[in-house]
Design a protein around this motif. Sequence first.
Motif, PDB file in Angstrom:
ATOM      1  N   ALA A  26      38.183  46.612  45.157  1.00 20.85           N
ATOM      2  CA  ALA A  26      38.344  46.593  43.803  1.00 20.85           C
ATOM      3  C   ALA A  26      38.616  47.939  43.028  1.00 20.85           C
ATOM      4  O   ALA A  26      39.365  48.091  42.149  1.00 20.85           O
ATOM      5  CB  ALA A  26      37.151  46.153  42.720  1.00 20.85           C
ATOM      6  N   ASP A  27      38.523  49.061  44.191  1.00 17.83           N
ATOM      7  CA  ASP A  27      38.745  50.417  43.768  1.00 17.83           C
ATOM      8  C   ASP A  27      40.261  50.950  44.297  1.00 17.83           C
ATOM      9  O   ASP A  27      40.595  51.910  43.644  1.00 17.83           O
ATOM     10  CB  ASP A  27      37.702  51.401  44.463  1.00 17.83           C
ATOM     11  CG  ASP A  27      36.490  51.280  43.846  1.00 17.83           C
ATOM     12  OD1 ASP A  27      36.194  50.896  42.716  1.00 17.83           O
ATOM     13  OD2 ASP A  27      35.254  51.484  44.664  1.00 17.83           O
ATOM     14  N   ASP A  28      40.690  49.893  44.991  1.00 19.94           N
ATOM     15  CA  ASP A  28      42.140  50.340  45.205  1.00 19.94           C
ATOM     16  C   ASP A  28      43.126  49.983  44.238  1.00 19.94           C
ATOM     17  O   ASP A  28      43.126  48.603  43.905  1.00 19.94           O
ATOM     18  CB  ASP A  28      42.571  49.339  46.678  1.00 19.94           C
ATOM     19  CG  ASP A  28      41.641  49.954  47.779  1.00 19.94           C
ATOM     20  OD1 ASP A  28      41.674  51.265  47.889  1.00 19.94           O
ATOM     21  OD2 ASP A  28      41.208  49.140  48.750  1.00 19.94           O
ATOM     22  N   ASP A  36      61.759  43.531  38.849  1.00 23.89           N
ATOM     23  CA  ASP A  36      61.448  45.062  38.552  1.00 23.89           C
ATOM     24  C   ASP A  36      60.311  45.075  37.639  1.00 23.89           C
ATOM     25  O   ASP A  36      60.305  46.089  36.950  1.00 23.89           O
ATOM     26  CB  ASP A  36      62.995  45.179  37.690  1.00 23.89           C
ATOM     27  CG  ASP A  36      64.088  45.050  38.707  1.00 23.89           C
ATOM     28  OD1 ASP A  36      64.008  45.377  39.722  1.00 23.89           O
ATOM     29  OD2 ASP A  36      65.235  44.811  38.025  1.00 23.89           O
ATOM     30  N   SER A  37      59.575  44.161  37.411  1.00 27.87           N
ATOM     31  CA  SER A  37      58.380  44.367  36.326  1.00 27.87           C
ATOM     32  C   SER A  37      57.261  43.902  37.028  1.00 27.87           C
ATOM     33  O   SER A  37      57.130  43.307  38.167  1.00 27.87           O
ATOM     34  CB  SER A  37      58.805  43.325  35.058  1.00 27.87           C
ATOM     35  OG  SER A  37      58.950  42.191  35.450  1.00 27.87           O
ATOM     36  N   PHE A  38      56.173  44.384  36.062  1.00 28.49           N
ATOM     37  CA  PHE A  38      54.666  44.091  36.782  1.00 28.49           C
ATOM     38  C   PHE A  38      54.025  42.661  36.206  1.00 28.49           C
ATOM     39  O   PHE A  38      54.292  42.472  34.841  1.00 28.49           O
ATOM     40  CB  PHE A  38      53.535  45.144  36.632  1.00 28.49           C
ATOM     41  CG  PHE A  38      54.290  46.517  37.204  1.00 28.49           C
ATOM     42  CD1 PHE A  38      54.785  46.561  38.299  1.00 28.49           C
ATOM     43  CD2 PHE A  38      53.940  47.621  36.610  1.00 28.49           C
ATOM     44  CE1 PHE A  38      55.306  47.495  39.093  1.00 28.49           C
ATOM     45  CE2 PHE A  38      54.224  48.730  37.326  1.00 28.49           C
ATOM     46  CZ  PHE A  38      54.927  48.727  38.542  1.00 28.49           C
ATOM     47  N   ILE A  39      53.788  41.689  36.650  1.00 31.06           N
ATOM     48  CA  ILE A  39      53.169  40.753  36.096  1.00 31.06           C
ATOM     49  C   ILE A  39      51.454  40.641  36.079  1.00 31.06           C
ATOM     50  O   ILE A  39      50.818  39.872  35.554  1.00 31.06           O
ATOM     51  CB  ILE A  39      53.584  39.405  36.622  1.00 31.06           C
ATOM     52  CG1 ILE A  39      53.117  39.110  38.133  1.00 31.06           C
ATOM     53  CG2 ILE A  39      55.116  39.209  36.380  1.00 31.06           C
ATOM     54  CD1 ILE A  39      53.528  38.032  38.612  1.00 31.06           C
ATOM     55  N   ALA A  40      50.856  41.664  36.833  1.00 29.38           N
ATOM     56  CA  ALA A  40      49.465  41.895  37.023  1.00 29.38           C
ATOM     57  C   ALA A  40      49.213  43.277  37.258  1.00 29.38           C
ATOM     58  O   ALA A  40      49.885  43.799  38.155  1.00 29.38           O
ATOM     59  CB  ALA A  40      48.794  40.874  37.708  1.00 29.38           C
ATOM     60  N   VAL A  41      48.239  43.893  36.553  1.00 26.25           N
ATOM     61  CA  VAL A  41      47.769  45.246  36.991  1.00 26.25           C
ATOM     62  C   VAL A  41      46.177  45.243  36.975  1.00 26.25           C
ATOM     63  O   VAL A  41      45.550  44.953  36.363  1.00 26.25           O
ATOM     64  CB  VAL A  41      48.332  46.134  35.800  1.00 26.25           C
ATOM     65  CG1 VAL A  41      47.936  47.884  36.358  1.00 26.25           C
ATOM     66  CG2 VAL A  41      49.718  46.050  35.469  1.00 26.25           C
ATOM     67  N   SER A  42      45.948  45.769  38.290  1.00 28.85           N
ATOM     68  CA  SER A  42      44.387  45.720  38.633  1.00 28.85           C
ATOM     69  C   SER A  42      43.823  46.684  37.777  1.00 28.85           C
ATOM     70  O   SER A  42      44.396  47.579  37.035  1.00 28.85           O
ATOM     71  CB  SER A  42      44.111  46.212  39.824  1.00 28.85           C
ATOM     72  OG  SER A  42      44.537  47.397  40.249  1.00 28.85           O
ATOM     73  N   TYR A  43      42.677  46.471  37.297  1.00 27.11           N
ATOM     74  CA  TYR A  43      41.828  47.506  36.339  1.00 27.11           C
ATOM     75  C   TYR A  43      41.518  48.892  36.875  1.00 27.11           C
ATOM     76  O   TYR A  43      41.921  50.132  36.141  1.00 27.11           O
ATOM     77  CB  TYR A  43      40.439  47.090  36.162  1.00 27.11           C
ATOM     78  CG  TYR A  43      40.227  46.164  35.072  1.00 27.11           C
ATOM     79  CD1 TYR A  43      40.286  46.195  33.694  1.00 27.11           C
ATOM     80  CD2 TYR A  43      40.363  44.696  35.700  1.00 27.11           C
ATOM     81  CE1 TYR A  43      40.236  45.338  32.668  1.00 27.11           C
ATOM     82  CE2 TYR A  43      40.635  43.622  34.458  1.00 27.11           C
ATOM     83  CZ  TYR A  43      40.456  43.889  33.306  1.00 27.11           C
ATOM     84  OH  TYR A  43      40.440  43.040  32.164  1.00 27.11           O
ATOM     85  N   LEU A  67      49.246  54.111  44.646  1.00 24.15           N
ATOM     86  CA  LEU A  67      49.372  52.628  44.173  1.00 24.15           C
ATOM     87  C   LEU A  67      49.833  51.776  45.222  1.00 24.15           C
ATOM     88  O   LEU A  67      50.907  52.175  45.887  1.00 24.15           O
ATOM     89  CB  LEU A  67      50.172  52.621  42.859  1.00 24.15           C
ATOM     90  CG  LEU A  67      50.323  51.390  42.119  1.00 24.15           C
ATOM     91  CD1 LEU A  67      49.108  50.728  41.562  1.00 24.15           C
ATOM     92  CD2 LEU A  67      51.508  51.509  41.272  1.00 24.15           C
ATOM     93  N   ARG A  68      49.303  50.410  45.240  1.00 28.21           N
ATOM     94  CA  ARG A  68      49.990  49.490  45.958  1.00 28.21           C
ATOM     95  C   ARG A  68      50.713  48.446  45.152  1.00 28.21           C
ATOM     96  O   ARG A  68      50.119  47.933  44.380  1.00 28.21           O
ATOM     97  CB  ARG A  68      48.817  48.761  46.767  1.00 28.21           C
ATOM     98  CG  ARG A  68      49.219  47.741  48.158  1.00 28.21           C
ATOM     99  CD  ARG A  68      49.597  48.548  49.044  1.00 28.21           C
ATOM    100  NE  ARG A  68      49.941  47.502  50.332  1.00 28.21           N
ATOM    101  CZ  ARG A  68      49.200  47.296  51.267  1.00 28.21           C
ATOM    102  NH1 ARG A  68      47.875  47.693  51.021  1.00 28.21           N
ATOM    103  NH2 ARG A  68      49.247  46.301  52.171  1.00 28.21           N
ATOM    104  N   ALA A  69      52.022  48.407  45.730  1.00 28.95           N
ATOM    105  CA  ALA A  69      52.780  47.342  44.719  1.00 28.95           C
ATOM    106  C   ALA A  69      53.116  46.263  45.707  1.00 28.95           C
ATOM    107  O   ALA A  69      53.832  46.365  46.331  1.00 28.95           O
ATOM    108  CB  ALA A  69      54.197  48.142  43.910  1.00 28.95           C
ATOM    109  N   VAL A  70      52.641  45.205  44.967  1.00 29.22           N
ATOM    110  CA  VAL A  70      52.784  43.881  46.036  1.00 29.22           C
ATOM    111  C   VAL A  70      53.789  43.000  45.303  1.00 29.22           C
ATOM    112  O   VAL A  70      53.527  42.311  44.283  1.00 29.22           O
ATOM    113  CB  VAL A  70      51.519  43.252  46.300  1.00 29.22           C
ATOM    114  CG1 VAL A  70      51.716  42.035  47.231  1.00 29.22           C
ATOM    115  CG2 VAL A  70      50.667  44.214  47.072  1.00 29.22           C
ATOM    116  N   HIS A  71      55.001  42.657  45.793  1.00 29.91           N
ATOM    117  CA  HIS A  71      55.900  41.549  45.108  1.00 29.91           C
ATOM    118  C   HIS A  71      55.254  40.138  45.532  1.00 29.91           C
ATOM    119  O   HIS A  71      54.635  39.858  46.449  1.00 29.91           O
ATOM    120  CB  HIS A  71      57.137  41.803  46.029  1.00 29.91           C
ATOM    121  CG  HIS A  71      58.365  41.119  44.919  1.00 29.91           C
ATOM    122  ND1 HIS A  71      58.334  39.511  44.863  1.00 29.91           N
ATOM    123  CD2 HIS A  71      59.090  41.552  43.937  1.00 29.91           C
ATOM    124  CE1 HIS A  71      59.513  39.314  43.909  1.00 29.91           C
ATOM    125  NE2 HIS A  71      59.895  40.687  43.589  1.00 29.91           N
TER     126      HIS A  71
END
Length: 400
Positions: A26-28, A36-43, A67-71
Amino acid sequence: PTRAIILIDMDAFYSQVEQVRLGLTADDPIVVQQWDSFIAVSYSARRFGIRRNEMTVLEAHERCPELRAVHVATYAPGQTDYRYHAHPDRQTHKVSLEPYRDASAKVMAVLSRPRHGLAPRFERASIDEAFLDVTEIVLARLAERFADYVPPGVAVRPDLPPAIDWTHAGRVITAADCEDAVALPGPLADGAPDPRDEPTWDALQLRVAADLCAEIRGDVLKELGYTCSAGIAHSKTVAKLLAGRHKPNQQTLLTEAYRLDFMRTVSFGTIRNLGGKFGDEVERELGITSCGDALRYPLAELQAKFGDESGRWLYRIVRGLCDAAVVPRSKTKTMLASKMFRTPLRTFADIRTWLGVLSTELFVRLSHLWEQEQRWPRTLVFTSRNPTATADRSKSGPFP
């Protein structure tokens, strides 16, 4: 008896699904990307100021290099299932949300599970939310814990329950949480308790519901690895408002004694059916933006302005009064696989390619439906849209 309603709200659900899939904590910090957009962002990513629809992936990485960006997973031509492709292209790939639907089904199975022989009334509100009416379970637990307890409606019942210990109940709303709380008539004597905090059977009902809620949330975390937040109240509307009050991984409870004080702090837009056209109409007509502002209007005046039914509903909802039942949603009756093209398809070869991709997605989803419910569609409808045409074209026939 009063009801005990819980609203479970998964925390940044899509992000959590990817964290668990990738073995992250949860800390990652992680974001779920769709083109090209984000549909979810972790806390954990939000702590760096990263928000949906506010920045590019490059800008997000500048704020948080780790930051880990996962498509999201996608379908590609010639493949028989969705996959996590390294560099998906919107011109050749079709987005799949199936990983999140599958995860949601597992969560809902845990939430709707019987507890001590009694199943809650269960209503799936969205892919990451569900209402639970746990009144029967709570009353059964009360009967077990307190030998002198007699259910409401029976002539003999103690006037007050034992003292209520709110430890481990979660965040319990009090006067300190309500900025616009109405002052009590007259000051309290030094050391005197606030009468709103005196124990009542209704409050004890919610206290037992809080234990049950913590148990359910614990099962979701233990079995699936997902955290969730919750609201606990006597109605669906208030439970929904509370669930988003303290996130992530917390539960919030509101007793009847503080209901009006709490509702004074609520803005129209956060209540279902007050965030749209009717809410806009109320704001224009009355010149107000919050439930607290609306409390000063009597029922008759609201009915005169908005009609008998809408006026009565508004009068009650701004006071946190809601009789809506927790009702199971009907089973899926239709299933859709579609793709919007920025550049129209111009050849039959392109059309055949995309029909293959969409058919693959539909087959995967229908296979899951068959595994879970043994249901199969009877009719197939094909619809195409031409940007130069005045209407869509559709053909239907028996499903193969």
